[in-house]
Motif scaffolding. Structure first.
Motif, mmCIF file in Angstrom:
data_model
loop_
_atom_site.group_PDB
_atom_site.id
_atom_site.type_symbol
_atom_site.label_atom_id
_atom_site.label_comp_id
_atom_site.label_asym_id
_atom_site.label_seq_id
_atom_site.Cartn_x
_atom_site.Cartn_y
_atom_site.Cartn_z
ATOM 1 N N ARG A 79 0.832 -1.213 0.000
ATOM 2 C CA ARG A 79 0.000 0.000 0.000
ATOM 3 C C ARG A 79 0.867 1.263 0.000
ATOM 4 N NH1 ARG A 79 -3.541 -0.167 4.891
ATOM 5 N NH2 ARG A 79 -4.973 1.255 3.872
ATOM 6 N N ALA A 80 2.035 1.166 0.615
ATOM 7 C CA ALA A 80 2.919 2.335 0.647
ATOM 8 C C ALA A 80 3.618 2.536 -0.695
ATOM 9 C CB ALA A 80 3.960 2.169 1.762
ATOM 10 N N ARG A 81 3.989 1.415 -1.340
ATOM 11 C CA ARG A 81 4.744 1.498 -2.601
ATOM 12 C C ARG A 81 4.203 0.453 -3.582
ATOM 13 N NH1 ARG A 81 7.928 1.458 1.555
ATOM 14 N NH2 ARG A 81 8.378 -0.753 1.335
ATOM 15 N N PRO A 139 2.648 -3.786 -10.552
ATOM 16 C CA PRO A 139 3.024 -5.212 -10.623
ATOM 17 C C PRO A 139 2.682 -5.880 -11.955
ATOM 18 C CG PRO A 139 1.774 -4.721 -8.620
ATOM 19 C CD PRO A 139 1.684 -3.511 -9.488
ATOM 20 N N ALA A 140 1.611 -5.414 -12.604
ATOM 21 C CA ALA A 140 1.188 -6.055 -13.857
ATOM 22 C C ALA A 140 0.462 -5.012 -14.689
ATOM 23 C CB ALA A 140 0.268 -7.242 -13.548
ATOM 24 N N ASP A 141 -0.127 -5.448 -15.780
ATOM 25 C CA ASP A 141 -0.893 -4.516 -16.623
ATOM 26 C C ASP A 141 -2.395 -4.653 -16.393
ATOM 27 O OD1 ASP A 141 1.418 -3.524 -17.880
ATOM 28 O OD2 ASP A 141 1.481 -5.314 -19.155
ATOM 29 N N ASN A 142 -2.834 -5.887 -16.164
ATOM 30 C CA ASN A 142 -4.270 -6.152 -16.007
ATOM 31 C C ASN A 142 -4.499 -7.009 -14.774
ATOM 32 O OD1 ASN A 142 -5.000 -5.072 -18.737
ATOM 33 N ND2 ASN A 142 -3.693 -6.779 -19.367
ATOM 34 N N VAL A 143 -5.491 -6.611 -14.002
ATOM 35 C CA VAL A 143 -5.813 -7.378 -12.795
ATOM 36 C C VAL A 143 -7.304 -7.670 -12.769
ATOM 37 C CG1 VAL A 143 -5.755 -7.468 -10.287
ATOM 38 C CG2 VAL A 143 -4.040 -6.162 -11.520
ATOM 39 N N TYR A 144 -7.628 -8.940 -12.688
ATOM 40 C CA TYR A 144 -9.021 -9.326 -12.441
ATOM 41 C C TYR A 144 -9.109 -9.723 -10.968
ATOM 42 C CZ TYR A 144 -13.407 -11.805 -12.336
ATOM 43 O OH TYR A 144 -14.680 -12.210 -12.010
ATOM 44 N N ARG A 171 -12.411 -4.893 -1.578
ATOM 45 C CA ARG A 171 -12.983 -3.628 -2.066
ATOM 46 C C ARG A 171 -11.996 -2.490 -1.863
ATOM 47 N NH1 ARG A 171 -18.750 -4.411 0.875
ATOM 48 N NH2 ARG A 171 -19.876 -5.472 -0.780
ATOM 49 N N SER A 172 -11.306 -2.535 -0.735
ATOM 50 C CA SER A 172 -10.446 -1.407 -0.373
ATOM 51 C C SER A 172 -9.243 -1.260 -1.287
ATOM 52 C CB SER A 172 -9.946 -1.567 1.071
ATOM 53 O OG SER A 172 -11.028 -1.598 1.958
ATOM 54 N N ILE A 173 -8.758 -2.381 -1.823
ATOM 55 C CA ILE A 173 -7.527 -2.231 -2.625
ATOM 56 C C ILE A 173 -7.827 -1.903 -4.079
ATOM 57 C CG2 ILE A 173 -6.160 -3.719 -1.114
ATOM 58 C CD1 ILE A 173 -6.160 -5.761 -3.463
ATOM 59 N N VAL A 174 -9.099 -1.935 -4.483
ATOM 60 C CA VAL A 174 -9.397 -1.635 -5.896
ATOM 61 C C VAL A 174 -8.897 -0.245 -6.302
ATOM 62 C CG1 VAL A 174 -11.251 -1.279 -7.575
ATOM 63 C CG2 VAL A 174 -11.294 -3.269 -6.070
ATOM 64 N N PRO A 175 -9.231 0.817 -5.547
ATOM 65 C CA PRO A 175 -8.724 2.136 -5.959
ATOM 66 C C PRO A 175 -7.202 2.195 -5.978
ATOM 67 C CG PRO A 175 -10.412 2.352 -4.257
ATOM 68 C CD PRO A 175 -10.066 0.906 -4.348
ATOM 69 N N LEU A 176 -6.584 1.482 -5.047
ATOM 70 C CA LEU A 176 -5.119 1.467 -5.014
ATOM 71 C C LEU A 176 -4.567 0.804 -6.273
ATOM 72 C CD1 LEU A 176 -2.470 1.901 -3.358
ATOM 73 C CD2 LEU A 176 -2.788 -0.437 -2.530
ATOM 74 N N LEU A 177 -5.140 -0.328 -6.648
ATOM 75 C CA LEU A 177 -4.687 -1.018 -7.850
ATOM 76 C C LEU A 177 -4.898 -0.124 -9.069
ATOM 77 C CD1 LEU A 177 -6.167 -4.578 -7.157
ATOM 78 C CD2 LEU A 177 -3.769 -3.919 -7.016
ATOM 79 N N MET A 224 -2.785 0.238 -13.691
ATOM 80 C CA MET A 224 -3.198 -1.073 -14.200
ATOM 81 C C MET A 224 -4.680 -1.028 -14.568
ATOM 82 S SD MET A 224 -1.254 -3.807 -11.707
ATOM 83 C CE MET A 224 -1.981 -3.288 -10.163
ATOM 84 N N GLN A 225 -5.069 -1.845 -15.539
ATOM 85 C CA GLN A 225 -6.484 -2.034 -15.831
ATOM 86 C C GLN A 225 -7.032 -3.011 -14.789
ATOM 87 O OE1 GLN A 225 -8.335 -0.588 -18.442
ATOM 88 N NE2 GLN A 225 -6.461 0.656 -18.490
ATOM 89 N N VAL A 226 -8.101 -2.630 -14.129
ATOM 90 C CA VAL A 226 -8.633 -3.457 -13.042
ATOM 91 C C VAL A 226 -10.098 -3.772 -13.301
ATOM 92 C CG1 VAL A 226 -9.046 -3.614 -10.554
ATOM 93 C CG2 VAL A 226 -7.064 -2.347 -11.406
ATOM 94 N N LYS A 227 -10.440 -5.035 -13.207
ATOM 95 C CA LYS A 227 -11.850 -5.425 -13.266
ATOM 96 C C LYS A 227 -12.174 -6.124 -11.950
ATOM 97 C CE LYS A 227 -15.114 -7.842 -16.284
ATOM 98 N NZ LYS A 227 -15.830 -6.796 -16.995
#
Lengths: 378, 313
Positions: A305-307, A311-316, A330-336, A341-344
């Motif tokens: 969360r600090a750094r 890590p990747a380009d796309n995360v499901y 839910r909490s890490i979605v905005p961070l990702l 990265m593209q996040v779904k």
């Protein structure tokens, strides 16, 4: 109360024949809209429903029907839900957990099997069941001497139907791979989704660990194993597309942590992540309450969360809303998303279990490795 | 060029009907085959050959194209650039299409609601016309890309394409029919177009199925109502080879389309009318003979009323 139960309620004396007729008249548990009625028949001092729905009392008491051996409990279960449960019987002061004798639907996991109730509208996906038209892939077994762990690891390798050495394939590395095969029907799912052209034909390395709570919890050795040992072995033995965009790490629970942590430690190697119900426990203040096994996970999450890096380009990312982990996921979605990265992210009306993870495979894999559905007509 | 004798068949993998179709046409002797849509599996055509009693001769268009790429890198580069242009054009078309299709679907949903009688139909017609105009524009843009490419690079006059064309012509001259299998529709179309295969045919009949059936029409329409990602709007992908007229070939329509959804079926049919939207599932057959279509019993078309009717009804 359910209509049939109301009818029973109106009887002054409940005879065994009445109960038999009631049991023959329907399937159990009784699902009527959002109301699900669980039924148990037998001698007991107490009957309880034990489930793993976060936010509800984990143990709920059945009511005995008059002085009969019939016990019932009605609870609210939203449409489209899947809920795994057991019955807890108290007899002679002893507590016993059993599968629901009136319900033939079971969900299996490495610890055994639970009864499962399907909320109104839930249907087991057809793509997770055998399709006689689908061509079948093949499973091979490889072994790999690991310097990182100082032992030899067994790796099962899924090859898609019509595998050819003359073409190159994307690689999926599945943590707890044998469990995915056994409890999430991964082989059938891959055969079907590849046959339906919904995901690319791919090679899957199914890895397992005998000490997953250690190795999957941001263990540096695991990242080394994946990147410096497993990946080179796979690229040497199989025709793989040698690019991050064609590589995916997948895992559920601690396997989700292992996937994210390895990609975070070694960015630029894996283009895609499929994280199911990741055990991404963190604290904003003070110590966590999940036991020492989570210590390295919480440390990793603090660092991540600090750094976060990229890590990747796309995360499901998927998680069941009946899991305690839903808050963290839910909490890490905005961070990702903030990493570029593209996040779904998908929430399911389900719990922390293998059938939840099975049911999300189509959406996740078809998003990360879309097949040529629109272009191929055989 | 429009042909005089073409048969479109349903998918052949599980219930092959090709041999019956060949026999019904009275075809004797060798049958040239195209399996380029199978890409690197092009030569794995033993089942097809056995089905036709080993009378097939595979034209090997996929392999021949690989050879052209090796021998003529300049043309290969130009073809890749054309491919990139077409792909980008398709992306742009898709952006516009998604909005127009959503509007058309929304208006169709309101058709049955109270209070819209007498008002909604012109709006629906206008929305569908907008989709049709976009499809026409897209086809025109794609056609322009191909014309420009052909004028600039004259692929069939280049040494290695011409060499392969001569060989293909020799095979076709001694063949009684041409059969075109399915697979990757864009790759199949690309290979057939590169060598101008249909222009090398005389009057022999063509039998085509799945993607093969799609490429011999005027417009290649790709479709799937229930993809795992996206809205599932059918797209006009390409200008076809136009061996037949007035049909949109829909292989596996039973699996790819919500044929029990009358609104979707009607929208599909209205979007492409007057072309016949032919649902080509296993054991179906449509015959194009001297400019007219006829369908074997059981072969259905999508209609503007949302029903499926026998072709010819």
């Amino acid at each position: 109360m359910n209509g049939a139960l109301r009818e029973l309620e109106s009887k002054h004396v409940l005879h065994a024949a009445d109960i038999d007729a009631f049991l023959r008249s329907r399937k159990f548990p009784i699902v009527e809209g959002r109301t699900v009625t669980f039924v148990f028949v037998g001698a007991a001092e107490e009957v309880r429903l034990r489930h793993w729905i976060s936010g509800l009392p984990t143990s709920q008491k059945f009511q005995r029907f008059h002085d009969s051996p019939l016990w019932t409990l009605s609870i609210d279960i939203p449409e489209g839900s899947r809920v795994e449960y057991k019955l807890e019987l108290v007899r002679g002061g002893h507590h016993q957990l059993i599968q629901d004798p009136l319900n033939e639907n079971l969900a299996r996991d490495p610890y055994g099997a639970n009864s499962v109730v399907y909320g109104a509208g839930y249907a087991q996906p057809d793509w997770a069941q055998h399709d006689h038209e689908a061509r079948l892939g093949e499973i091979q077994e490889q072994s790999l001497s690991s310097s990182a762990f100082g032992d030899t690891r067994s790796v099962l390798v899924y090859l898609p139907a019509r595998f050819r050495t003359s073409r190159r394939y994307p690689l999926l590395i599945a943590h707890d791979g044998p469990d995915y095969l056994k409890f999430a029907s991964l082989r059938t799912v891959l055969d079907n989704l590849i046959h339906r052209l919904e995901v690319q034909p791919m090679i899957v390395a199914l890895i397992q660990s005998n000490n997953r709570l250690i190795e999957y919890a941001d263990d540096e050795r695991h990242a080394r194993f994946l990147v410096d040992e497993l990946l080179p072995m796979m690229e040497a033995r199989y025709p793989l597309v040698p690019q991050p965009a064609a590589r995916c790490l997948m895992g559920a629970s601690f396997g989700g942590v292992a996937s994210l942590a390895a990609a975070w430690r070694r960015p630029g190697v894996f283009g895609n992540l499929m994280l199911q119900s990741g055990s991404f426990v963190f604290t904003d203040i003070g110590h966590h309450d999940r036991g020492p096994v989570f210590d390295p996970v919480v440390r990793f999450m603090s660092d991540f969360r600090a750094r976060p890096g990229r890590p990747a380009d796309n995360v499901y990312l998927s998680c069941g809303i009946y899991e305690g982990l839903i808050y963290y996921n839910r909490s890490i979605v905005p961070l990702l998303q903030s990493t570029g990265m593209q996040v779904k992210f998908t929430e399911a009306r389900d719990g922390h279990n293998w059938e939840n993870w099975r049911d999300r495979l189509r959406e996740g894999l078809s998003w990360l490795a879309p097949g040529q559905l629109w272009m191929v007509y055989e | 060029m429009v042909r005089s004798n073409v048969v479109l068949l349903g998918p052949q993998r599980l219930q092959p009907t090709l041999k019956d179709a060949v026999d019904s046409l009275g075809v004797r002797g060798r049958i040239a085959s195209v399996t380029a849509g199978w890409e690197e599996r092009e030569r794995e055509d033993q089942e097809l050959a056995a089905h036709l009693h080993n009378r097939t001769y595979n034209l090997g268009l996929f392999e021949r194209t690989e050879d052209v790429y090796r021998c003529d890198p300049e043309l290969a580069t130009a073809m890749r650039a054309r491919h990139d242009r077409l792909r980008k054009l398709q992306e742009l078309y898709r952006v516009r299409l998604s909005h127009l299709m959503e509007a058309a679907r929304e208006l169709l949903r309101r058709e049955s609601l109270p209070g819209y009688a007498g008002l909604i139909e012109p709006e629906v017609r206008g929305a569908i016309d907008a989709v049709r105009r976009l499809d026409d524009e897209h086809v025109q843009r794609v056609r322009e890309v191909h014309v420009e490419f052909a004028q600039r690079w004259k692929p069939q006059e280049r040494e290695h394409v011409a060499r392969h064309r001569r060989e293909i012509k020799d095979v076709l001259d001694s063949s009684s029919a041409l059969c075109i299998a399915g697979g990757h529709v864009a790759i199949l179309l690309n290979r057939l177009r590169l060598f101008g295969v249909l222009d090398l045919l005389r009057e022999q009949p063509i039998l085509a199925w799945s993607a093969g059936a799609m490429v011999v029409t005027e417009r290649v329409v790709v479709f799937h109502d229930r993809p795992p990602q996206g809205a599932g709007d059918a797209e006009v992908l390409e200008v076809g080879l136009s061996a037949v007229q007035g049909v949109v070939a829909l292989p596996h329509a039973d699996k790819r389309l919500h044929l029990d959804d009358r609104t979707r079926v009607a929208l599909f049919a209205r979007r492409f009318e007057p072309a016949v939207c032919a649902a080509l599932w296993p054991c179906t057959r449509m015959d194009w003979r001297d400019g007219r279509w006829s369908g074997q019993s059981g072969t259905r078309k999508l209609t503007t009323s949302g029903e499926l009717l026998e072709v010819g009804a």
